[in-house]
Design a protein around this motif. Structure first.
Motif, PDB file in Angstrom:
ATOM      1  N   GLY A 346      34.156  42.050  43.438  1.00  0.00           N
ATOM      2  CA  GLY A 346      34.759  41.569  42.193  1.00  0.00           C
ATOM      3  C   GLY A 346      35.197  42.668  41.256  1.00  0.00           C
ATOM      4  O   GLY A 346      35.421  42.415  40.061  1.00  0.00           O
ATOM      5  N   VAL A 347      35.366  43.891  41.760  1.00  0.00           N
ATOM      6  CA  VAL A 347      35.755  45.001  40.889  1.00  0.00           C
ATOM      7  C   VAL A 347      37.140  44.771  40.295  1.00  0.00           C
ATOM      8  O   VAL A 347      37.377  45.001  39.103  1.00  0.00           O
ATOM      9  CB  VAL A 347      35.716  46.335  41.669  1.00  0.00           C
ATOM     10  CG1 VAL A 347      36.290  47.459  40.827  1.00  0.00           C
ATOM     11  CG2 VAL A 347      34.279  46.657  42.059  1.00  0.00           C
ATOM     12  N   GLY A 348      38.095  44.309  41.140  1.00  0.00           N
ATOM     13  CA  GLY A 348      39.442  44.054  40.642  1.00  0.00           C
ATOM     14  C   GLY A 348      39.448  43.009  39.542  1.00  0.00           C
ATOM     15  O   GLY A 348      40.102  43.166  38.502  1.00  0.00           O
ATOM     16  N   ARG A 349      38.691  41.933  39.748  1.00  0.00           N
ATOM     17  CA  ARG A 349      38.609  40.872  38.744  1.00  0.00           C
ATOM     18  C   ARG A 349      37.966  41.399  37.462  1.00  0.00           C
ATOM     19  O   ARG A 349      38.374  41.023  36.355  1.00  0.00           O
ATOM     20  CB  ARG A 349      37.811  39.698  39.319  1.00  0.00           C
ATOM     21  CG  ARG A 349      37.664  38.533  38.363  1.00  0.00           C
ATOM     22  CD  ARG A 349      37.015  37.338  39.039  1.00  0.00           C
ATOM     23  NE  ARG A 349      37.832  36.833  40.129  1.00  0.00           N
ATOM     24  CZ  ARG A 349      37.539  35.716  40.801  1.00  0.00           C
ATOM     25  NH1 ARG A 349      36.458  35.029  40.490  1.00  0.00           N
ATOM     26  NH2 ARG A 349      38.317  35.319  41.786  1.00  0.00           N
ATOM     27  N   MET A 350      36.971  42.271  37.610  1.00  0.00           N
ATOM     28  CA  MET A 350      36.317  42.847  36.441  1.00  0.00           C
ATOM     29  C   MET A 350      37.327  43.618  35.593  1.00  0.00           C
ATOM     30  O   MET A 350      37.368  43.480  34.360  1.00  0.00           O
ATOM     31  CB  MET A 350      35.191  43.793  36.882  1.00  0.00           C
ATOM     32  CG  MET A 350      34.506  44.530  35.739  1.00  0.00           C
ATOM     33  SD  MET A 350      33.330  45.791  36.316  1.00  0.00           S
ATOM     34  CE  MET A 350      34.469  47.076  36.883  1.00  0.00           C
ATOM     35  N   VAL A 385      49.668  44.163  43.029  1.00  0.00           N
ATOM     36  CA  VAL A 385      49.674  42.694  42.986  1.00  0.00           C
ATOM     37  C   VAL A 385      48.899  42.183  41.771  1.00  0.00           C
ATOM     38  O   VAL A 385      49.364  41.303  41.036  1.00  0.00           O
ATOM     39  CB  VAL A 385      49.073  42.119  44.285  1.00  0.00           C
ATOM     40  CG1 VAL A 385      48.868  40.617  44.173  1.00  0.00           C
ATOM     41  CG2 VAL A 385      49.966  42.436  45.467  1.00  0.00           C
ATOM     42  N   SER A 386      47.708  42.731  41.528  1.00  0.00           N
ATOM     43  CA  SER A 386      46.864  42.260  40.424  1.00  0.00           C
ATOM     44  C   SER A 386      47.506  42.558  39.077  1.00  0.00           C
ATOM     45  O   SER A 386      47.532  41.702  38.187  1.00  0.00           O
ATOM     46  CB  SER A 386      45.481  42.903  40.512  1.00  0.00           C
ATOM     47  OG  SER A 386      44.854  42.584  41.737  1.00  0.00           O
ATOM     48  N   ALA A 387      48.003  43.787  38.916  1.00  0.00           N
ATOM     49  CA  ALA A 387      48.617  44.163  37.641  1.00  0.00           C
ATOM     50  C   ALA A 387      49.874  43.342  37.379  1.00  0.00           C
ATOM     51  O   ALA A 387      50.116  42.895  36.249  1.00  0.00           O
ATOM     52  CB  ALA A 387      48.941  45.653  37.643  1.00  0.00           C
ATOM     53  N   ALA A 388      50.673  43.116  38.416  1.00  0.00           N
ATOM     54  CA  ALA A 388      51.897  42.321  38.254  1.00  0.00           C
ATOM     55  C   ALA A 388      51.565  40.891  37.846  1.00  0.00           C
ATOM     56  O   ALA A 388      52.238  40.303  36.982  1.00  0.00           O
ATOM     57  CB  ALA A 388      52.709  42.330  39.545  1.00  0.00           C
ATOM     58  N   GLY A 389      50.517  40.328  38.442  1.00  0.00           N
ATOM     59  CA  GLY A 389      50.123  38.971  38.089  1.00  0.00           C
ATOM     60  C   GLY A 389      49.657  38.861  36.646  1.00  0.00           C
ATOM     61  O   GLY A 389      49.931  37.865  35.965  1.00  0.00           O
ATOM     62  N   LEU A 390      48.963  39.904  36.156  1.00  0.00           N
ATOM     63  CA  LEU A 390      48.432  39.852  34.799  1.00  0.00           C
ATOM     64  C   LEU A 390      49.525  40.005  33.745  1.00  0.00           C
ATOM     65  O   LEU A 390      49.520  39.303  32.733  1.00  0.00           O
ATOM     66  CB  LEU A 390      47.386  40.954  34.611  1.00  0.00           C
ATOM     67  CG  LEU A 390      46.687  40.964  33.256  1.00  0.00           C
ATOM     68  CD1 LEU A 390      45.781  39.748  33.120  1.00  0.00           C
ATOM     69  CD2 LEU A 390      45.885  42.236  33.064  1.00  0.00           C
ATOM     70  N   VAL A 391      50.489  40.909  33.974  1.00  0.00           N
ATOM     71  CA  VAL A 391      51.498  41.191  32.947  1.00  0.00           C
ATOM     72  C   VAL A 391      52.770  40.368  33.139  1.00  0.00           C
ATOM     73  O   VAL A 391      53.720  40.518  32.369  1.00  0.00           O
ATOM     74  CB  VAL A 391      51.851  42.697  32.901  1.00  0.00           C
ATOM     75  CG1 VAL A 391      50.608  43.527  32.645  1.00  0.00           C
ATOM     76  CG2 VAL A 391      52.538  43.143  34.190  1.00  0.00           C
ATOM     77  N   ALA A 392      52.810  39.509  34.164  1.00  0.00           N
ATOM     78  CA  ALA A 392      54.016  38.716  34.430  1.00  0.00           C
ATOM     79  C   ALA A 392      54.518  37.951  33.201  1.00  0.00           C
ATOM     80  O   ALA A 392      55.735  37.913  32.960  1.00  0.00           O
ATOM     81  CB  ALA A 392      53.770  37.760  35.597  1.00  0.00           C
TER      82      ALA A 392
END
Length: 465
Positions: A346-350, A385-392
């Motif tokens: 869960g590091v990415g989610r953290m 992928v994670s950063a793009a999803g958050l700042v979309a």
């Protein structure tokens, strides 16, 4: 489901294997990395064993059930070997064919004859950038390594002076320029324009690769002065060859995977219909595994036959080509296992949850989020992928150019400081015959330079366009 789709799913929906809070998980990550570095540097334990122990230690520190930690580690190891291992094996076979047939000598002799010592780093960065345009980073590595090592050996160059520009060319293309998968995923997530992103990506990539490649290689060569490792240079057959394949035939064989993968990328962009026969056809022939396999098969006729090789010698050549890479496959696989353990913990989610409260400009926020996830998980793709999803949501009110710059900011951040949780770190370390400290001084610093320079250029461009 594509490999990228699987990674996106893993990054977004899988429940963590531990219920640890942010503080405990952050400490567990630092301690897990410390265990790996200590075992390798202090106790001289093999990297494969160190990564395995470090993954278990990370899970224990995070309070995760050890059976789930083992499952995460083995799943990551298996997927990494399945994806990268076959490519490394095919690349090793192709490298052995190039060496034993005299084709690699032909390429190296031509490069040495045409390029002066002063221009050699620039020549290598140009070759790597062109070859790396459509290729996954790992494929570019296995194609270029034999040439890089032989040029360094034959021309008596510092390995870092030749190798760093080649690595920089591959890495910059991988992180910033479509049709690489990372930028394509970010373009899709943010609704950015592909053509504008490509144009701005090239604009950012050129000065970035110059600074991180030929310029930085001067300092890297002083910090780490090592020769090309003999064990990684494909050794030519003991007998002298009466003839060897021509330069054109050898170059065409090396570039065949590049052409096939670039054709696939172009068809994907132009046709953009997964059900269309032409796109499905090119999805097969442009797959990295198929493209490299095609080069090996073609090489039998363009490299081995002209050098007088018969069918009876092919099996022995393949066996000798695969022998030196067994340790590399295990180490790179274990690096993938450690990365997957981090992700499943869960590091990415953290990182995403913590970054929701950051109040800074969108481009800088995107870069910082990608940096944090890259440092924590070791995966540039997961970071993208994670950063793009958050700042979309931020891209909805942006102009076309600024949406493209947001994609590039994410790509730049996803390359920051590769270290022991990145399978690419171990790939470079083993191919170049470096220790952990030397790899950090060269490869890790180079990746950081790429990330910082590209990120700064993106911010500057946002002020003027």
């Amino acid at each position: 489901m594509t490999r990228l789709s699987v990674e996106m799913l893993a990054a977004d929906t899988v429940e963590p294997i531990t219920s640890a809070g942010h503080a405990q998980l952050g400490i567990a990550v630092l301690l897990g990395i410390a265990v790996i570095v200590l075992l390798i540097t202090k106790f001289k334990l093999h990297a494969f064993l160190s990564l395995t122990i470090g993954s278990l230690a990370l899970g224990a520190f995070a309070g995760a059930p050890l059976d789930k930690v083992i499952t995460s580690f083995t799943a990551g190891l298996g997927s990494t070997v399945a994806g990268v291992g076959v490519l490394i094996a095919l690349g090793a076979i192709l490298g052995k064919m190039l060496a034993d047939s005299g084709g690699a000598d032909q390429i190296v002799d031509t490069i040495l004859a045409k390029a002066s010592p002063r221009s050699m780093p620039w020549t290598m960065v140009l070759i790597a950038s062109v070859i790396g345009l459509p290729l996954f980073f790992e494929v570019g590595i296995v194609l270029l390594i034999p040439v890089v090592l032989m040029v360094a050996k034959r021309g008596n160059y510092s390995l870092m002076r030749i190798g760093i520009p080649a690595l920089a060319g591959l890495s910059v293309m991988h992180g910033l320029v479509p049709p690489h998968p990372g930028p394509l995923v970010a373009i899709d997530a943010l609704g950015a324009n592909l053509g504008v992103t490509l144009a701005l990506g090239v604009l950012v990539a050129i000065p970035t690769v110059i600074i991180a490649g030929p310029v930085f290689s001067k300092y890297a060569a002083r910090w780490v002065d090592v020769p090309a490792p003999d064990r990684m240079i494909p050794q030519r057959a003991s007998e002298e060859l009466e003839k060897r394949p021509g330069f054109g035939a050898t170059l065409a064989t090396i570039l065949l995977p590049v052409v096939l993968m670039l054709a696939k990328a172009l068809v994907d962009i132009i046709v953009d219909d997964p059900e269309a026969l032409v796109q499905r056809t090119f999805d097969v022939i442009g797959n990295p595994l198929v493209a490299l396999l095609a080069a090996v098969i073609v090489g039998i006729f363009t490299l081995l036959r002209p050098a007088g090789f018969g069918k009876d010698r092919l099996s022995g050549l393949v066996e000798k080509g695969l022998a030196p890479i067994a340790g590399i496959l295990l180490i790179v696989g274990a690096g993938g296992g450690f990365k997957q353990t981090l992700i499943d913990s869960g590091v990415g989610r953290m990182i995403l949850e913590i970054s929701e409260d950051w109040s800074i400009p969108a481009l800088l926020l995107a870069w910082l989020i990608a940096v944090a996830i890259r440092l924590a998980t070791g995966s540039a793709t997961v970071a993208t992928v994670s950063a793009a999803g958050l700042v979309a949501p931020l891209a909805a009110d942006m102009s076309t150019t600024h949406a493209a710059l947001l994609v590039l900011a994410i790509g730049a951040g996803s390359l920051f400081f590769s270290h022991v949780n990145d399978a690419g770190f171990w790939l470079v370390k083993e191919y170049f015959g470096l220790n952990v400290g030397q790899t950090i001084k060269t490869w890790s610093v180079m990746e950081t330079i790429i990330s910082v320079v590209a990120g700064a250029l993106v911010l500057l461009l946002s002020l003027v366009i």
